[in-house]
Design an enzyme around this catalytic site. Sequence first.
Site, PDB file in Angstrom:
ATOM      1  CG  ASP A   1       7.875  -8.637   7.702  1.00 50.57           C
ATOM      2  OD1 ASP A   1       9.060  -8.835   8.339  1.00 50.57           O
ATOM      3  OD2 ASP A   1       7.851  -8.549   6.385  1.00 50.57           O
ATOM      4  CB  SER A   2       9.565  -4.433   7.645  1.00 50.23           C
ATOM      5  OG  SER A   2       9.884  -5.293   6.739  1.00 50.23           O
TER       6      SER A   2
HETATM    7  N1  DGL Z   1      11.392  -9.605   6.116  1.00 44.28           N
HETATM    8  C1  DGL Z   1      12.466  -9.099   6.905  1.00 44.28           C
HETATM    9  C2  DGL Z   1      13.512  -9.872   7.613  1.00 44.28           C
HETATM   10  O1  DGL Z   1      12.899 -11.053   7.571  1.00 44.28           O
HETATM   11  C3  DGL Z   1      13.253  -7.871   6.266  1.00 44.28           C
HETATM   12  C4  DGL Z   1      12.597  -7.054   5.369  1.00 44.28           C
HETATM   13  C5  DGL Z   1      13.322  -5.563   5.367  1.00 44.28           C
HETATM   14  O2  DGL Z   1      14.238  -5.361   5.084  1.00 44.28           O
HETATM   15  O3  DGL Z   1      12.357  -4.566   5.867  1.00 44.28           O
HETATM   16  O4  DGL Z   1      14.562  -9.742   7.625  1.00 44.28           O
END
Ligand code: DGL
Length: 272
Positions: free
Chosen positions: A9-10
Site C-alpha cells: 500500500d502507499s
Molecule cells: N489506501 C489507498 C487506497 O486504497 C490510497 C491512499 C493514498 O491516497 O495513498 O486507495
Amino acid sequence: MTAPIGIFDSGYGGLTVFRSIVAKLPQYDYIYLGDNARAPYGNRSFDTVHEYTLDCVKWFFRMGCPLVILACNTASAKALRTIQQQDLPLLAPDKRVLGVIRPTAEVIGNYTRNHSVGVLGTVGTVKSDSYKLEIGHFFPNIKVQQQACPMWVPLIENGDYDSESADYYVKKYLDELLTQAPDLDTVLLACTHYPLLADKIRKYLPTGIAVVSQGDIVADSLSDYLRRHPEVEQCISATGKIDFYTTDSPEDFNEHGSLFFGRSVSSKHTEL
Ligand code: DGL
C-alpha cells in the site's frame, strides 16, 4: 524455492486488508511494504502512481515474492493494468500481481437490494472510473455513484481520524454522495484507509445503509485464487512469518500501523 506473499500500500491503509488476509490465511509468510515516504498517492497522476507502484513491485520481486497484492485501490486503479500487461511480461513473466478492485466488484452487487451503490474513494480511484467499469461488467443493472474524498487519507495518515475536522469532512462528502444518489442502500469503502473512519461514516449515513469494507472480500478472493492456482500456491513459503517494511520512519509506522492492523507491528526501514 518458496518465498512470502507481498502486500503493498502507499501507506498504512493496506493493513486493513492485510489483517483480514492473515486471519483467513495464517499459514503463509508475508512481507508488507508501505511507501509512507511518498504517500498519499490519491491525488497523483497516472504516470506517477504507475512509476511509484512499479518501484515497489520490483522491490518485492528482489525480495523473492512470487505474488504481490496491491492492497491499495489507487494503485489498483491507476497502475495494475499497465504492470500486468506491459511490465510483468518483460520483468518477471512467472510472477503475479493482483489488485483489490476486481474482487470487490465481483461481489458488491450481492449487498444491494435497491441496485444502487455509492463508491467512496480517492480522487485517482474515482477519476479512473475503474469501479464503474468493473461493477458494470459483473452487475450491469446496478447504478454506481462515485464520490471522491480527497481529505480523508491525509487526515487518517496524520492520525486525525477522530478529530472534529474528520467529522466535518466525513459529513461533507457523504452529503455530496447522498445528494447525487438518495436511493442508495450500500456504500463501499473503496480505499483501504477508510475503515478507520467507518464509525463516523455510519454516524452520518441514514440507518439502513450498509457500509462495506474490502478486507474480508479480498481475503476470500485470495484464498480462492490460491486454490485455483496451485502453480502459484506452491511457490509461497508457509511458516506463518510476517515482516513489515516502510520507506519512511519505522517508529511512526509501528505507532500508526498497529491501529490499522489491530495488533502490534514491528517494522524496518527500507530504500526502494
Ligand atoms: N489506501 C489507498 C487506497 O486504497 C490510497 C491512499 C493514498 O491516497 O495513498 O486507495
